[in-house]
Motif scaffolding. Sequence first.
Motif, short mmCIF file in Angstrom:
data_model
loop_
_atom_site.label_atom_id
_atom_site.label_comp_id
_atom_site.label_asym_id
_atom_site.label_seq_id
_atom_site.Cartn_x
_atom_site.Cartn_y
_atom_site.Cartn_z
N LEU A 13 -5.79 11.36 -2.19
CA LEU A 13 -5.25 10.58 -3.31
C LEU A 13 -5.06 9.11 -2.94
O LEU A 13 -4.42 8.37 -3.68
CB LEU A 13 -3.91 11.17 -3.76
CG LEU A 13 -3.95 12.56 -4.40
CD1 LEU A 13 -2.54 13.08 -4.65
CD2 LEU A 13 -4.75 12.54 -5.70
N GLU A 15 -6.94 6.58 -3.04
CA GLU A 15 -7.49 5.59 -3.98
C GLU A 15 -6.61 5.45 -5.21
O GLU A 15 -6.65 4.42 -5.87
CB GLU A 15 -8.91 5.96 -4.39
CG GLU A 15 -9.94 5.84 -3.28
CD GLU A 15 -11.34 6.05 -3.78
OE1 GLU A 15 -11.52 6.19 -5.02
OE2 GLU A 15 -12.27 6.06 -2.96
N GLN A 16 -5.83 6.48 -5.53
CA GLN A 16 -5.01 6.46 -6.74
C GLN A 16 -3.55 6.10 -6.48
O GLN A 16 -2.92 5.46 -7.32
CB GLN A 16 -5.06 7.84 -7.43
CG GLN A 16 -6.39 8.22 -8.03
CD GLN A 16 -7.38 8.73 -7.02
OE1 GLN A 16 -6.99 9.40 -6.06
NE2 GLN A 16 -8.65 8.44 -7.20
N LEU A 72 1.37 4.90 -8.76
CA LEU A 72 -0.06 4.67 -8.92
C LEU A 72 -0.40 3.22 -8.58
O LEU A 72 0.33 2.30 -8.93
CB LEU A 72 -0.50 4.97 -10.35
CG LEU A 72 -0.22 6.39 -10.87
CD1 LEU A 72 -0.77 6.56 -12.27
CD2 LEU A 72 -0.82 7.44 -9.95
N ARG A 73 -1.53 3.04 -7.93
CA ARG A 73 -1.95 1.71 -7.54
C ARG A 73 -2.21 0.84 -8.78
O ARG A 73 -2.61 1.36 -9.84
CB ARG A 73 -3.24 1.77 -6.71
CG ARG A 73 -3.08 2.45 -5.36
CD ARG A 73 -4.32 2.24 -4.50
NE ARG A 73 -4.24 2.98 -3.25
CZ ARG A 73 -3.56 2.58 -2.18
NH1 ARG A 73 -2.90 1.44 -2.22
NH2 ARG A 73 -3.54 3.32 -1.07
N ALA A 76 -5.20 1.61 -11.28
CA ALA A 76 -5.69 3.00 -11.15
C ALA A 76 -5.31 3.87 -12.33
O ALA A 76 -5.97 4.87 -12.59
CB ALA A 76 -5.13 3.63 -9.86
N ALA A 77 -4.27 3.51 -13.06
CA ALA A 77 -3.71 4.42 -14.06
C ALA A 77 -4.55 4.54 -15.32
O ALA A 77 -4.56 5.59 -15.96
CB ALA A 77 -2.29 3.99 -14.43
N LEU A 80 -6.91 7.41 -15.20
CA LEU A 80 -6.23 8.71 -15.12
C LEU A 80 -5.57 9.09 -16.44
O LEU A 80 -5.57 10.27 -16.83
CB LEU A 80 -5.17 8.67 -14.02
CG LEU A 80 -5.64 8.42 -12.59
CD1 LEU A 80 -4.47 8.47 -11.63
CD2 LEU A 80 -6.71 9.42 -12.17
N ALA A 128 -1.38 14.57 -9.98
CA ALA A 128 -2.30 13.44 -9.78
C ALA A 128 -3.72 13.93 -9.51
O ALA A 128 -4.70 13.33 -9.99
CB ALA A 128 -1.81 12.56 -8.63
N SER A 132 -6.92 13.15 -11.77
CA SER A 132 -8.07 12.53 -11.15
C SER A 132 -9.35 13.32 -11.44
O SER A 132 -10.42 12.73 -11.64
CB SER A 132 -7.86 12.42 -9.64
OG SER A 132 -8.92 11.76 -9.02
N ARG A 135 -10.46 12.31 -14.92
CA ARG A 135 -10.37 10.89 -15.24
C ARG A 135 -11.69 10.39 -15.80
O ARG A 135 -12.77 10.92 -15.51
CB ARG A 135 -9.99 10.08 -14.02
CG ARG A 135 -11.08 9.98 -12.95
CD ARG A 135 -10.66 9.10 -11.80
NE ARG A 135 -11.73 8.99 -10.80
CZ ARG A 135 -11.68 8.20 -9.74
NH1 ARG A 135 -10.62 7.44 -9.55
NH2 ARG A 135 -12.68 8.16 -8.89
N PRO A 138 -13.51 4.68 -13.80
CA PRO A 138 -12.62 3.51 -13.70
C PRO A 138 -13.39 2.22 -13.86
O PRO A 138 -14.58 2.14 -13.53
CB PRO A 138 -12.03 3.65 -12.30
CG PRO A 138 -13.05 4.44 -11.53
CD PRO A 138 -13.67 5.38 -12.51
#
Length: 277
Positions: A13, A15-16, A72-73, A76-77, A80, A128, A132, A135, A138
């Motif tokens: 996770l 990256e997220q 969350l970064r 990133a959201a 998702l 998460a 993902s 998702r 992105p």
Amino acid sequence: MSWYTPTPAPPDLSEQLVCGWTAAVEGTHRLVPDGCLDVLYIVGSGIRVCGPETAAWTFSMPPDTDAVGIRLRPGAAAALLHTSIAELRNRRVDFADLFGSAAQRATIGRLDDAPDQTARLDLLEQLARALSARRRDPDPLATHVGSALLRNSWTVGALADAAALTERQLQRRCNDAFGYGPAMLRSILRLQRFMARARQYPSTPLAELAWECGFADQSHLSRECKRFAEQTPTELLASEVPDWHGGAPLFASAQTDRAHVRNIQADDAEVDEESAA
């Protein structure tokens, strides 16, 4: 912070998520904008999604309130949650508003039945993973532009040129990915850069930190601290705020040169080709 424990994101996770966290909250605490979005569960109060902020805000809880969350970064959201993050700016919304009441009941039921905070955090990380797995693709702008602004204070025009976008296109895509435009994102990430640098080199004078982090001068740093944290730089660094992420970077990628930002254009072309296929 004895009451708050950040936990590194699991490798799958990374990256997220910036981090997970558990807390036994008591008293009043201050949050400062960082571009992140939290999924937060408070025992007895339910689960909420906390959108990106544009100003500091404080919260108070009764003694020994148990809470757990995943952070969350920035950028990133949107993929998702399948929504523009601008819709969540400066808002804290019920889980049901995004995923429906049935999903909220099921998720809260599992969290309520979990034996401890570690198990609750594990359940949020499983959530998460589920998000993902479903998702949408992105926007490549999020990682490229976000990590660039975390390291350097690009002008909006230069950033748009490097990405082969108009400033209006850049504004729209940043709003969708981050919840606000590139100028606001630049200011927020510059302050985060200041706190991270000060955390790494605590004996560095404020004037030197200001210059290294892209502020015009120490007065500019002071104005931005007042704007986003309602504190002086010294007060901000002495507070809990610099430790909210446990030292974890806000972005998984640290590449920030012009060629890397130009990858936005290449990634867009790949997406267009896949869409046409």
